[in-house]
Design an enzyme around this catalytic site. Structure first.
Site, mmCIF file in Angstrom:
data_model
loop_
_atom_site.group_PDB
_atom_site.id
_atom_site.type_symbol
_atom_site.label_atom_id
_atom_site.label_comp_id
_atom_site.label_asym_id
_atom_site.label_seq_id
_atom_site.Cartn_x
_atom_site.Cartn_y
_atom_site.Cartn_z
ATOM 1 N N GLU A 82 -4.988 9.056 6.064
ATOM 2 C CA GLU A 82 -5.551 8.912 4.714
ATOM 3 C C GLU A 82 -6.711 9.905 4.570
ATOM 4 O O GLU A 82 -7.469 10.135 5.542
ATOM 5 C CB GLU A 82 -6.093 7.480 4.563
ATOM 6 C CG GLU A 82 -6.906 7.217 3.306
ATOM 7 C CD GLU A 82 -7.608 5.857 3.339
ATOM 8 O OE1 GLU A 82 -7.921 5.353 4.434
ATOM 9 O OE2 GLU A 82 -7.836 5.310 2.236
ATOM 10 N N ASN A 100 -6.688 7.944 -4.683
ATOM 11 C CA ASN A 100 -6.571 8.102 -3.229
ATOM 12 C C ASN A 100 -5.077 8.249 -2.981
ATOM 13 O O ASN A 100 -4.334 7.274 -3.080
ATOM 14 C CB ASN A 100 -7.149 6.853 -2.538
ATOM 15 C CG ASN A 100 -7.191 7.008 -1.030
ATOM 16 O OD1 ASN A 100 -6.481 7.836 -0.464
ATOM 17 N ND2 ASN A 100 -8.015 6.196 -0.384
ATOM 18 N N LYS A 124 -2.875 5.065 -3.895
ATOM 19 C CA LYS A 124 -3.288 3.804 -3.267
ATOM 20 C C LYS A 124 -3.516 2.714 -4.314
ATOM 21 O O LYS A 124 -4.316 2.882 -5.248
ATOM 22 C CB LYS A 124 -4.565 4.036 -2.466
ATOM 23 C CG LYS A 124 -5.029 2.844 -1.632
ATOM 24 C CD LYS A 124 -6.211 3.276 -0.784
ATOM 25 C CE LYS A 124 -6.701 2.174 0.134
ATOM 26 N NZ LYS A 124 -7.842 2.679 0.987
ATOM 27 N N GLU A 136 -14.702 2.604 -2.544
ATOM 28 C CA GLU A 136 -13.408 3.071 -3.065
ATOM 29 C C GLU A 136 -13.184 2.617 -4.507
ATOM 30 O O GLU A 136 -12.586 3.343 -5.299
ATOM 31 C CB GLU A 136 -12.264 2.589 -2.167
ATOM 32 C CG GLU A 136 -12.263 3.279 -0.803
ATOM 33 C CD GLU A 136 -10.951 3.100 -0.064
ATOM 34 O OE1 GLU A 136 -10.983 2.494 1.012
ATOM 35 O OE2 GLU A 136 -9.917 3.555 -0.558
ATOM 36 N N CYS A 177 -3.699 2.764 3.991
ATOM 37 C CA CYS A 177 -4.786 1.994 4.583
ATOM 38 C C CYS A 177 -4.799 0.514 4.214
ATOM 39 O O CYS A 177 -4.001 -0.247 4.721
ATOM 40 C CB CYS A 177 -6.119 2.652 4.252
ATOM 41 S SG CYS A 177 -7.370 2.158 5.434
ATOM 42 N N ASN A 187 -8.313 4.945 7.298
ATOM 43 C CA ASN A 187 -9.669 5.218 7.795
ATOM 44 C C ASN A 187 -10.328 3.844 7.841
ATOM 45 O O ASN A 187 -10.709 3.319 6.787
ATOM 46 C CB ASN A 187 -10.484 6.079 6.815
ATOM 47 C CG ASN A 187 -10.060 7.530 6.697
ATOM 48 O OD1 ASN A 187 -10.898 8.395 6.503
ATOM 49 N ND2 ASN A 187 -8.784 7.819 6.758
HETATM 50 N N1 ING Z 1 -10.329 0.860 4.965
HETATM 51 C C1 ING Z 1 -10.333 -0.471 5.432
HETATM 52 C C2 ING Z 1 -8.947 -1.036 5.688
HETATM 53 O O1 ING Z 1 -8.358 -1.764 4.921
HETATM 54 C C3 ING Z 1 -11.226 -2.699 5.313
HETATM 55 C C4 ING Z 1 -11.141 -1.384 4.578
HETATM 56 C C5 ING Z 1 -11.755 -2.769 6.582
HETATM 57 C C6 ING Z 1 -10.760 -3.828 4.705
HETATM 58 C C7 ING Z 1 -11.792 -3.993 7.260
HETATM 59 C C8 ING Z 1 -10.802 -5.063 5.357
HETATM 60 C C9 ING Z 1 -11.326 -5.142 6.643
HETATM 61 O O2 ING Z 1 -8.488 -0.750 6.764
HETATM 62 C C10 ING Z 1 -9.677 1.425 3.925
HETATM 63 N N2 ING Z 1 -9.898 2.737 3.718
HETATM 64 O O3 ING Z 1 -8.925 0.796 3.181
#
Ligand code: ING
Length: 308
Positions: A46, A106, A123, A142, A168, A193
């Site tokens: 991503e 995204n 996304k 985001e 992601c 990421n």
């Molecule tokens: N990053 C994270 C993901 O879904 C996240 C955001 C992290 C959500 C941890 C929930 C818990 O992997 C992105 N870029 O979506």
């Protein structure tokens, strides 16, 4: 046997100060490895071209737009497309897309072996928040910088099979895989990421976060009898750690390859798309087993509403 030798090309950290040219040079070096290993298809993360900029609060739209691409391929990414065409390798990668109408997404694209873009995904599930949040150890903006995707979850015919993309956070939502599963998808590719620490739950350990990552991808693969290729941007970006754990998962939900570092790293596997057939014609033969008359809430209700 419809074997697609698939390379997951994990990227290590990209610092705020790194140029797109420096990043593309690293991507081409990974593509060289994939070519040497006989890959037919190579998947990058991503937002592959830049640091994960949604961690930074910005108010000046001109500054925000510097992280976006208005042309794909553009002058800085053309060398990557040219190299992929030379090698006859299909590629997929994510980037921040600024459309001619001024909309910000995204986005992820996939090419065919001739280097032509044959699919685009934007996304849908945007995590995080849209305003500065002082309660968080770091920001995840985001919802501030991107619109929700407007293309749905397309599945398209290429490389002799049925492919789809997500990005992601999408991987954590079963609807993502099921909408593609209902189109017969045989390989879902996704970049991610993911911070190594939870900005709202500092005590959550890295192994817990990797568990949820693997669980989400393996479930999606198994429950839709599809390959899943998940590719990380990893490592410490300007002091902010992202975890690795790039995966190639077979249609039975088994992890057949996983990266071991948080650097530029290739994993590769001969993915036989015919391996999807057994699951799709037995336990997950949707047409024979699903009872959609009972699933209405899934598209009629957004948030949970417990009974009185
Ligand atoms: N990053 C994270 C993901 O879904 C996240 C955001 C992290 C959500 C941890 C929930 C818990 O992997 C992105 N870029 O979506």
């Amino acid at each position: 046997m419809r074997e697609i030798v698939t390379a997951a090309l994990q990227m290590g950290p990209i610092q705020k100060a790194d140029s797109r040219r420096q990043v593309v040079d690293r991507m081409i070096a990974l593509l060289d490895q994939a070519h040497a290993a006989g890959a037919d298809f190579a998947v990058f993360p991503e937002l592959t071209l830049t640091t994960f900029f949604p961690r930074w609060y910005m108010e000046d739209q001109a500054e925000v737009d510097t992280w976006f691409e208005t042309q794909m391929p553009g002058p800085e990414t053309q060398p990557l497309f040219d190299k992929a065409k030379d090698y006859g390798i299909a590629i997929s990668f994510g980037f921040a897309e600024l459309t001619p109408e001024g909309r910000h997404f995204n986005t992820s694209i996939q090419t065919d072996p001739s280097g032509e873009i044959i699919a685009r995904y934007r996304k849908v599930h945007l995590p995080g928040h849209s305003e500065y949040d002082s309660d968080r150890d770091f920001q995840h903006l985001e919802k501030r910088y991107f619109l929700p995707g407007d293309l749905g979850f397309p599945v398209y015919r290429t490389l002799g099979g049925l492919f789809g993309m997500c990005i992601c956070n999408d991987r954590r939502w079963p609807e993502t895989y099921r909408v593609m599963g209902l189109q017969g998808v045989e390989m879902v590719t996704l970049g991610f990421n993911t911070p190594s620490v939870n900005s709202q739950l500092p005590d959550e350990g890295l192994q817990d976060r990797l568990f949820h990552h693997r669980l989400s991808c393996q479930s999606g693969a198994y429950q839709n009898a599809t390959w899943v290729v998940a590719v990380a941007k990893a490592g410490v970006e300007d002091g902010h750690p992202l975890f690795g754990g790039s995966l190639i998962i077979d249609p039975n939900g088994k992890i057949v390859a996983e990266t071991q570092t948080e650097e530029d790293e290739m994993i590769i596997h001969p993915c036989d798309l015919d391996a999807c057939t057994f699951g799709k014609t037995t336990i997950f033969d949707f047409k024979r087993h699903r009872r959609i008359e009972h699933y209405g809430l899934i598209t009629q209700r957004t948030g949970a509403e417990p009974p009185e």
